[in-house]
Design an enzyme around this catalytic site. Structure first.
Site, mmCIF file in Angstrom:
data_model
loop_
_atom_site.group_PDB
_atom_site.id
_atom_site.type_symbol
_atom_site.label_atom_id
_atom_site.label_comp_id
_atom_site.label_asym_id
_atom_site.label_seq_id
_atom_site.Cartn_x
_atom_site.Cartn_y
_atom_site.Cartn_z
ATOM 1 N N TYR A 154 0.842 -1.211 0.000
ATOM 2 C CA TYR A 154 0.000 0.000 0.000
ATOM 3 C C TYR A 154 0.875 1.259 0.000
ATOM 4 O O TYR A 154 0.751 2.130 -0.866
ATOM 5 C CB TYR A 154 -0.930 -0.012 1.219
ATOM 6 N N LYS A 158 1.519 4.172 -2.944
ATOM 7 C CA LYS A 158 1.132 5.569 -2.743
ATOM 8 C C LYS A 158 2.333 6.496 -2.947
ATOM 9 O O LYS A 158 2.189 7.639 -3.381
ATOM 10 C CB LYS A 158 0.538 5.758 -1.346
HETATM 11 N N1 LIG Z 1 -9.561 6.549 4.138
HETATM 12 C C1 LIG Z 1 -8.306 6.920 4.403
HETATM 13 O O1 LIG Z 1 -7.890 7.012 5.572
HETATM 14 C C2 LIG Z 1 -7.373 7.258 3.277
HETATM 15 C C3 LIG Z 1 -6.175 7.891 3.592
HETATM 16 C C4 LIG Z 1 -5.277 8.193 2.559
HETATM 17 C C5 LIG Z 1 -5.582 7.864 1.252
HETATM 18 N N2 LIG Z 1 -6.769 7.232 0.974
HETATM 19 C C6 LIG Z 1 -7.035 6.875 -0.421
HETATM 20 O O2 LIG Z 1 -8.252 7.433 -0.848
HETATM 21 C C7 LIG Z 1 -8.777 6.640 -1.911
HETATM 22 C C8 LIG Z 1 -10.256 6.383 -1.669
HETATM 23 O O3 LIG Z 1 -10.388 5.580 -0.518
HETATM 24 P P1 LIG Z 1 -11.585 5.761 0.529
HETATM 25 O O4 LIG Z 1 -10.966 6.021 1.835
HETATM 26 O O5 LIG Z 1 -12.612 6.700 0.013
HETATM 27 O O6 LIG Z 1 -12.134 4.258 0.606
HETATM 28 P P2 LIG Z 1 -13.481 3.600 0.052
HETATM 29 O O7 LIG Z 1 -14.670 4.290 0.597
HETATM 30 O O8 LIG Z 1 -13.310 2.142 0.319
HETATM 31 O O9 LIG Z 1 -13.449 3.888 -1.513
HETATM 32 C C9 LIG Z 1 -12.646 3.164 -2.391
HETATM 33 C C10 LIG Z 1 -13.228 3.316 -3.782
HETATM 34 O O10 LIG Z 1 -12.366 2.623 -4.701
HETATM 35 C C11 LIG Z 1 -13.162 1.778 -5.519
HETATM 36 N N3 LIG Z 1 -12.449 0.574 -5.896
HETATM 37 C C12 LIG Z 1 -11.766 -0.282 -5.081
HETATM 38 N N4 LIG Z 1 -11.304 -1.323 -5.791
HETATM 39 C C13 LIG Z 1 -11.696 -1.112 -7.077
HETATM 40 C C14 LIG Z 1 -11.530 -1.833 -8.281
HETATM 41 N N5 LIG Z 1 -10.854 -2.990 -8.323
HETATM 42 N N6 LIG Z 1 -12.057 -1.322 -9.413
HETATM 43 C C15 LIG Z 1 -12.765 -0.177 -9.401
HETATM 44 N N7 LIG Z 1 -12.957 0.552 -8.299
HETATM 45 C C16 LIG Z 1 -12.427 0.092 -7.149
HETATM 46 C C17 LIG Z 1 -14.345 1.386 -4.657
HETATM 47 O O11 LIG Z 1 -15.412 1.017 -5.503
HETATM 48 P P3 LIG Z 1 -16.294 -0.277 -5.170
HETATM 49 O O12 LIG Z 1 -16.973 0.068 -3.887
HETATM 50 O O13 LIG Z 1 -17.185 -0.409 -6.349
HETATM 51 O O14 LIG Z 1 -15.309 -1.418 -4.992
HETATM 52 C C18 LIG Z 1 -14.611 2.679 -3.892
HETATM 53 O O15 LIG Z 1 -15.454 3.529 -4.613
HETATM 54 C C19 LIG Z 1 -7.939 5.367 -1.967
HETATM 55 O O16 LIG Z 1 -7.001 5.464 -3.020
HETATM 56 C C20 LIG Z 1 -7.217 5.368 -0.630
HETATM 57 O O17 LIG Z 1 -5.965 4.702 -0.687
HETATM 58 C C21 LIG Z 1 -7.668 6.935 1.955
#
Ligand SMILES: NC(=O)c1ccc[n+]([C@@H]2O[C@H](COP(=O)([O-])OP(=O)(O)OC[C@H]3O[C@@H](n4cnc5c(N)ncnc54)[C@H](OP(=O)(O)O)[C@@H]3O)[C@@H](O)[C@H]2O)c1
Length: 265
Positions: A154, A158
């Site tokens: 991960y 990133k």
């Molecule tokens: N939450 C945190 O603390 C945090 C911190 C830093 C960075 N981020 C980054 O922010 C981004 C969004 O994450 P989030 O926190 O909003 O989590 P989330 O609510 O789980 O959203 C992830 C999104 O990615 C999509 N996704 C995952 N696997 C996929 C695939 N194989 N093909 C197409 N779509 C896919 C999911 O769609 P489906 O539901 O259809 O699978 C969902 O819409 C990620 O890149 C994560 O690494 C998050």
């Protein structure tokens, strides 16, 4: 979609991606949302259309498969759309030591975090360069500031995204196309599992930010054409502390904290 800018958001059906899509819709953008599951995607599109009255197209594509970027590009072209804003956001969290990670999960995270977003930038970035305008947002993480054991796939992916965003920004900037890296700290989304104890504890301590707040900061930075955005003071402090901590301290903590080690020694 005529006469309005169009934004493509990957992972636009939930969490940070959904919040970014809503922010862009509120500013008059039509949307092309991509994610993996049809139901949540259709629901998200319907809610945004109802809230903001903008056109929303969806594509259900598994972005962790080879050929996914080309498939998305084909679908956009088949609708005759021009993408003004590209948001590479889709991702998942992968805990565990690198040698224990199942090969399919390792492949999936590398495709989803490295290959697909890079190729989407190439495909849509070419068109933006020709038009001499466009904006790209790449969602990295503050985990890119330090190499943490236990999230090697991960964190390193990133880190790649952060570096890719910087290089692409230099390349495309001279053509009037901006590239912004959004690097959130902990955000209360489904990334950690719905309503997990870790999220509840983090929220109580004020460590987890709200996805709407993160999206608002990210979209402002995107539309201003900023290089990088870390939303929230606590996350900025975490990034600074991570960058300032020598790797040997991280390794020492890892060795001294048995709960972080698989063998408990
Ligand atoms: N939450 C945190 O603390 C945090 C911190 C830093 C960075 N981020 C980054 O922010 C981004 C969004 O994450 P989030 O926190 O909003 O989590 P989330 O609510 O789980 O959203 C992830 C999104 O990615 C999509 N996704 C995952 N696997 C996929 C695939 N194989 N093909 C197409 N779509 C896919 C999911 O769609 P489906 O539901 O259809 O699978 C969902 O819409 C990620 O890149 C994560 O690494 C998050």
């Amino acid at each position: 979609m005529t006469g309005q800018p169009v934004a493509l958001v990957t992972g636009g059906c939930s969490g940070i991606g959904y919040a970014i899509a809503r922010q862009l819709a509120a500013r008059g953008h039509g949307l092309f949302l991509v994610s993996e599951r049809t139901g949540p995607l259709d629901d998200a599109a319907a809610r945004i259309r109802g809230e903001h009255g903008v056109p929303v197209e969806v594509a259900c594509v598994d972005l962790s498969r080879p050929g996914a970027a080309e498939e998305v590009h084909r679908r956009v072209r088949s609708l005759g759309l021009e993408i003004d804003v590209l948001v590479n956001n889709a991702g998942f969290l992968l805990f565990g030591e690198a040698v224990d990670v199942p090969i399919e999960r390792a492949n999936a995270i590398l495709q989803l975090h490295v290959v697909t977003p890079s190729l989407l930038c190439t495909l849509f970035g070419q068109e933006m360069r020709e038009r001499r305008r466009g904006r790209i947002l790449i969602v990295s993480s503050i985990s890119a500031w330090r190499d943490f054991p236990g999230i090697a796939y991960y964190g390193s992916s990133k880190k790649y995204l952060r570096g890719f965003a910087r290089a692409l920004r230099s390349e495309l900037g001279v053509y009037g196309v901006t590239v912004t890296c959004l690097a959130p700290g902990p955000v209360a989304t489904g990334l950690y599992g719905v309503d997990s104890p870790a999220i509840r504890r983090g929220k109580r301590l004020g460590l987890f930010l709200d996805p709407d707040r993160v999206a608002e900061a990210g979209v402002r930075a995107l539309l201003r054409g900023d290089a990088e955005c870390i939303p929230g003071i606590s996350s900025r402090l975490m990034a600074l502390a991570s960058a300032a901590t020598p790797q040997w301290v991280v390794d020492l903590i890892r060795r001294r904290a048995p709960w972080l080690r698989r063998d408990g020694r």
